[in-house]
Motif scaffolding. Structure first.
Motif, PDB file in Angstrom:
ATOM      1  N   LEU A 380      44.609  28.573  28.165  1.00 47.97           N
ATOM      2  CA  LEU A 380      43.365  28.441  28.945  1.00 47.97           C
ATOM      3  C   LEU A 380      43.643  27.754  30.287  1.00 47.97           C
ATOM      4  O   LEU A 380      43.148  28.161  31.337  1.00 47.97           O
ATOM      5  CB  LEU A 380      42.324  27.654  28.146  1.00 47.97           C
ATOM      6  CG  LEU A 380      41.712  28.397  26.948  1.00 47.97           C
ATOM      7  CD1 LEU A 380      40.847  27.475  26.111  1.00 47.97           C
ATOM      8  CD2 LEU A 380      40.895  29.599  27.437  1.00 47.97           C
ATOM      9  N   GLY A 383      45.522  30.143  32.630  1.00 50.45           N
ATOM     10  CA  GLY A 383      44.578  31.105  33.219  1.00 50.45           C
ATOM     11  C   GLY A 383      43.762  30.434  34.324  1.00 50.45           C
ATOM     12  O   GLY A 383      43.511  31.021  35.374  1.00 50.45           O
ATOM     13  N   GLY A 384      43.374  29.188  34.079  1.00 50.92           N
ATOM     14  CA  GLY A 384      42.610  28.443  35.090  1.00 50.92           C
ATOM     15  C   GLY A 384      43.441  28.256  36.354  1.00 50.92           C
ATOM     16  O   GLY A 384      42.954  28.446  37.477  1.00 50.92           O
ATOM     17  N   GLU A 387      43.612  31.161  38.469  1.00 48.59           N
ATOM     18  CA  GLU A 387      42.248  31.514  38.913  1.00 48.59           C
ATOM     19  C   GLU A 387      41.695  32.748  38.191  1.00 48.59           C
ATOM     20  O   GLU A 387      40.943  33.536  38.750  1.00 48.59           O
ATOM     21  CB  GLU A 387      42.219  31.701  40.432  1.00 48.59           C
ATOM     22  CG  GLU A 387      42.347  30.360  41.131  1.00 48.59           C
ATOM     23  CD  GLU A 387      42.675  30.458  42.601  1.00 48.59           C
ATOM     24  OE1 GLU A 387      42.431  31.521  43.176  1.00 48.59           O
ATOM     25  OE2 GLU A 387      43.161  29.453  43.134  1.00 48.59           O
ATOM     26  N   LEU A 388      42.082  32.918  36.911  1.00 50.37           N
ATOM     27  CA  LEU A 388      41.521  34.017  36.115  1.00 50.37           C
ATOM     28  C   LEU A 388      40.169  33.598  35.549  1.00 50.37           C
ATOM     29  O   LEU A 388      39.307  34.423  35.296  1.00 50.37           O
ATOM     30  CB  LEU A 388      42.461  34.378  34.969  1.00 50.37           C
ATOM     31  CG  LEU A 388      43.863  34.834  35.370  1.00 50.37           C
ATOM     32  CD1 LEU A 388      44.723  35.104  34.150  1.00 50.37           C
ATOM     33  CD2 LEU A 388      43.752  36.096  36.224  1.00 50.37           C
ATOM     34  N   TRP A 389      40.003  32.323  35.265  1.00 50.05           N
ATOM     35  CA  TRP A 389      38.734  31.786  34.771  1.00 50.05           C
ATOM     36  C   TRP A 389      38.687  30.296  35.062  1.00 50.05           C
ATOM     37  O   TRP A 389      39.691  29.716  35.504  1.00 50.05           O
ATOM     38  CB  TRP A 389      38.590  32.036  33.259  1.00 50.05           C
ATOM     39  CG  TRP A 389      39.795  31.633  32.451  1.00 50.05           C
ATOM     40  CD1 TRP A 389      40.261  30.367  32.243  1.00 50.05           C
ATOM     41  CD2 TRP A 389      40.699  32.491  31.748  1.00 50.05           C
ATOM     42  NE1 TRP A 389      41.390  30.386  31.466  1.00 50.05           N
ATOM     43  CE2 TRP A 389      41.676  31.679  31.137  1.00 50.05           C
ATOM     44  CE3 TRP A 389      40.773  33.878  31.549  1.00 50.05           C
ATOM     45  CZ2 TRP A 389      42.722  32.192  30.370  1.00 50.05           C
ATOM     46  CZ3 TRP A 389      41.813  34.375  30.786  1.00 50.05           C
ATOM     47  CH2 TRP A 389      42.766  33.538  30.207  1.00 50.05           C
ATOM     48  N   ASP A 390      37.542  29.681  34.817  1.00 54.43           N
ATOM     49  CA  ASP A 390      37.442  28.234  34.998  1.00 54.43           C
ATOM     50  C   ASP A 390      37.707  27.583  33.637  1.00 54.43           C
ATOM     51  O   ASP A 390      36.868  27.642  32.741  1.00 54.43           O
ATOM     52  CB  ASP A 390      36.029  27.876  35.512  1.00 54.43           C
ATOM     53  CG  ASP A 390      35.925  26.378  35.790  1.00 54.43           C
ATOM     54  OD1 ASP A 390      36.907  25.650  35.528  1.00 54.43           O
ATOM     55  OD2 ASP A 390      34.861  25.940  36.266  1.00 54.43           O
ATOM     56  N   ALA A 391      38.911  26.989  33.507  1.00 55.05           N
ATOM     57  CA  ALA A 391      39.343  26.499  32.184  1.00 55.05           C
ATOM     58  C   ALA A 391      38.708  25.167  31.813  1.00 55.05           C
ATOM     59  O   ALA A 391      38.724  24.780  30.653  1.00 55.05           O
ATOM     60  CB  ALA A 391      40.860  26.341  32.181  1.00 55.05           C
ATOM     61  N   ARG A 392      38.139  24.460  32.814  1.00 58.89           N
ATOM     62  CA  ARG A 392      37.776  23.059  32.558  1.00 58.89           C
ATOM     63  C   ARG A 392      36.763  22.889  31.431  1.00 58.89           C
ATOM     64  O   ARG A 392      36.836  21.962  30.653  1.00 58.89           O
ATOM     65  CB  ARG A 392      37.254  22.413  33.847  1.00 58.89           C
ATOM     66  CG  ARG A 392      38.364  22.212  34.857  1.00 58.89           C
ATOM     67  CD  ARG A 392      37.831  21.833  36.195  1.00 58.89           C
ATOM     68  NE  ARG A 392      36.956  22.875  36.742  1.00 58.89           N
ATOM     69  CZ  ARG A 392      36.249  22.745  37.848  1.00 58.89           C
ATOM     70  NH1 ARG A 392      36.290  21.621  38.526  1.00 58.89           N
ATOM     71  NH2 ARG A 392      35.505  23.731  38.285  1.00 58.89           N
ATOM     72  N   LEU A 394      36.088  25.549  29.224  1.00 58.17           N
ATOM     73  CA  LEU A 394      36.552  26.368  28.094  1.00 58.17           C
ATOM     74  C   LEU A 394      37.423  25.581  27.114  1.00 58.17           C
ATOM     75  O   LEU A 394      37.400  25.822  25.915  1.00 58.17           O
ATOM     76  CB  LEU A 394      37.385  27.557  28.620  1.00 58.17           C
ATOM     77  CG  LEU A 394      36.623  28.707  29.271  1.00 58.17           C
ATOM     78  CD1 LEU A 394      37.599  29.778  29.759  1.00 58.17           C
ATOM     79  CD2 LEU A 394      35.645  29.308  28.258  1.00 58.17           C
TER      80      LEU A 394
END
Ligand code: HEM
Length: 423
Positions: A380, A383-384, A387-392, A394
Motif C-alpha cells: 500500500l 503504491g502511495g 502515486e497510484l493511490w493515497d495510502a495514508r 488505506l
C-alpha cells in the motif's frame, strides 16, 4: 549462548525484551492512531519522528541492549556484566528514550533535548559495560567483532542524533531543508547499528540453529571490513558535505559487503543438516527477504523522497523487527528454561521441553499475521509513493494485522515466563 556462570541476572535480558515488546505494541497503536499523518511527508513530522524513535529506541535498541548483555560475555568468554549497573543503565535508557519520543510527539524542545541527553548518557554507560566485558574476553569471535563495530555505530547515531535534537531547538545548522545531516544519522543507525549487528549475530546463530557446517571466518571478516569502511566513510562524507561521488563510492563498498554476506548466508543455509526450518529460522529468512526489498527503495529515495516511506517500513518493521521477533522466540524460552533448571527443587524434578513452554499454534498464527501485515502495508505504501493511490488512510486496513501479531507475540512471551517444572 547460555552459560549461567557468565550470564547476567535474568531480569536484565528479559526485562529489556519485555520493555521492547511493550514498545512494539505502543508503536502499532500509534501507527493506527496517527496513520494519515505518520505516513505523510516525513521531514519535521512530529508523529513520524515519534514513531521512528518508538521503533528504533523503544523497541529494537531496548531488546538489543538486553541481548548484548546476555550474549557478549557468554560468547566471548568474558566477565559477566554487573546486574545492578545494567539495571541502572536500562532504567535511565528507557526514561530517556520515552521522554525523547514524547518530546517528538508533542513537539516539545525541552523533552527532546533532555530525553536525548539521558538516552545518550545511558548508551555511553552501556558501551562501557559491554566494552569491559569484551576487554576481559579470551575468545574474540567474528560475531563479537561485528558487535563491537555495531556498538560504535550506535554511539555515532546517538551523538549525532543529539546534535540534531539541539538543532531542532536552536536552529544552528544553516539550511533546514538539507537532507545530508539527517541522512548521516539514519545511515549509521539503519546500516551500522541494525544491519551490521544483525549480520554479525547471524554468523554465530544461523549455523547453530540450522545445524550447518559452513563457517568461513575470512569472508565474514570481509563483510565486516567492507560494511564498516563503507558506512563509516559515507557517514563522514555526508557530515562534511564532501562531493556526492565520495558518498556514492562509500555506499558501493557497503553494498559489496552486503553481497558477500548474502553469499555466505545462502551457503550456510544450503549446507544445513536440519532440513526443516523452525519458527526462528523462518522469521530470520523472511526478514532477509524484506531487507532485499527495502534496500533498493532506500537507495532510490534521495531521487524520489516518497520511496523512503515504504523503504523505511520494509527495513524497520520488515527486516529488523521480523529478525528480532524470530530470535526472541528462541532466546526467551532458552533463558527461562535455564532459570527453571537452576531454581528447581531437586535434580529429579522434570522440566518442560522448550516447545512445551508456549503454544506453537499461536506462535505460527502470529508469524503469518505479522508477515501478511508487513507485505500488505508495504504494498500500500509503495503504491502511495508511486502515486497510484493515497495510502495514508488505506493502511488502516493492514496495520491491525501487525498489532494482532504483536499482541500474540507478547502473549507467547508471557506464557513462557509462566512455565513451571512438570511435577
Ligand atoms: C539518543 C538517541 C537519538 C536522538 C537524540 C535522535 C534524534 C533525532 C532527531 C533530532 C531527528 C530529526 C532530525 C531532523 O529532521 O533534522 C531524528 C530523526 C531520525 N532518527 Fe534519531 N535519534 C536518536 C537515535 C536514533 C536511532 C538509534 C535511530 C535508528 C537506528 C534513529 C533513527 C532516526 C530516523 C529514522 C529519523 C528520521 C525520522 C523522520 O524524519 O521521520 N534515531 N533523530
Amino acid at each position: 549462548m547460555i552459560d549461567p556462570a557468565r550470564s547476567p541476572a535474568l531480569y536484565v535480558p528479559i526485562g529489556m525484551a519485555l520493555a521492547g515488546v511493550a514498545g512494539l505494541i505502543v508503536l502499532q497503536a500509534l501507527l493506527l492512531h496517527k496513520a494519515p499523518m505518520i505516513f505523510g511527508p516525513f521531514r519535521f513530522n512530529p508523529a513520524a519522528l515519534a514513531a521512528a524513535h518508538t521503533f528504533t529506541l523503544g523497541f529494537a535498541t531496548s531488546v538489543m541492549i538486553g541481548a548484548f548483555y546476555q550474549i557478549t560475555p557468554v560468547m566471548m568468554l568474558g566477565r559477566p556484566v554487573a546486574g545492578r549497573l545494567a539495571l541502572l543503565q536500562g532504567v535511565v535508557y528507557l526514561c530517556g528514550a520515552w521522554s525523547l519520543v514524547w518530546g517528538f510527539y508533542s513537539s516539545s524542545g525541552p523533552w527532546i533535548t533532555a530525553g536525548g541527553t539521558a538516552a545518550l548518557l545511558s548508551l555511553i554507560l552501556f558501551a562501557v559495560l559491554v566494552g569491559c566485558s569484551m576487554r576481559s574476553a579470551t575468545q574474540w569471535t567474528v560475531a563479537g567483532r561485528f558487535m563491537a563495530v555495531g556498538l560504535s555505530f550506535l554511539l555515532a547515531t546517538a551523538i549525532w542524533g543529539l546534535v540534531l535534537a539541539f538543532n531542532l531547538r536552536y536552529g544552528f545548522i544553516p539550511n533546514s531543508m538539507d537532507y545530508s545531516p539527517l541522512g548521516a544519522h539514519v545511515l549509521v543507525g539503519f546500516g551500522g547499528w541494525f544491519m551490521l549487528t544483525v549480520f554479525g549475530v547471524s554468523y554465530q546463530l544461523f549455523p547453530m540453529f540450522a545445524l550447518s557446517q559452513r563457517q568461513d571466518a575470512r569472508t565474514a571478516h570481509l563483510t565486516l571490513g567492507l560494511l564498516g569502511a563503507g558506512l563509516g566513510s559515507a557517514f563522514i562524507a555526508l557530515l562534511l558535505h564532501l562531493h556526492p561521488g565520495v558518498t556514492a563510492g562509500s555506499l558501493v563498498l557497503a553494498a559489496a559487503g552486503i553481497g558477500v554476506y548474502a553469499r555466505d548466508a545462502a551457503a550456510i543455509l544450503r549446507q544445513r543438516r536440519r532440513r526443516e526450518l523452525d519458527l526462528s529460522m523462518r522469521y530470520a529468512l523472511t526478514a532477509l527477504g524484506f531487507l532485499g526489498l527495502a534496500l533498493p527503495l532506500l537507495v532510490l529515495s534521495p531521487m524520489r523522497h516518497g520511496l523512503a516511506v515504504p523503504g523505511a517500513w520494509l527495513f524497520l518493521v520488515g527486516f529488523v523487527a521480523t529478525m528480532i521477533l524470530g530470535m526472541l522466540y528462541k532466546i526467551v524460552p532458552f533463558l527461562f528454561w535455564h532459570y527453571l533448571l537452576k531454581t528447581r527443587r531437586s535434580k529429579t524434578q522434570r522440566l518442560p521441553n522448550l516447545d512445551q513452554m508456549f503454544s506453537l499454534r499461536a506462535a505460527r498464527a502470529g508469524y503469518w499475521c505479522w508477515t501478511a501485515g508487513v507485505v500488505l502495508t508495504g504494498l500500500l505504501l509503495l503504491g502511495g509513493a508511486l502515486e497510484l493511490w493515497d495510502a495514508r488512510g488505506l493502511v488502516r486496513v493492514s496495520l491491525p494485522l501487525n498489532l494482532a501479531a504483536s499482541l500474540l507475540f507478547a502473549g507467547t512471551i508471557l506464557q513462557v515466563l509462566q512455565a513451571k517444572p512438570l511435577d
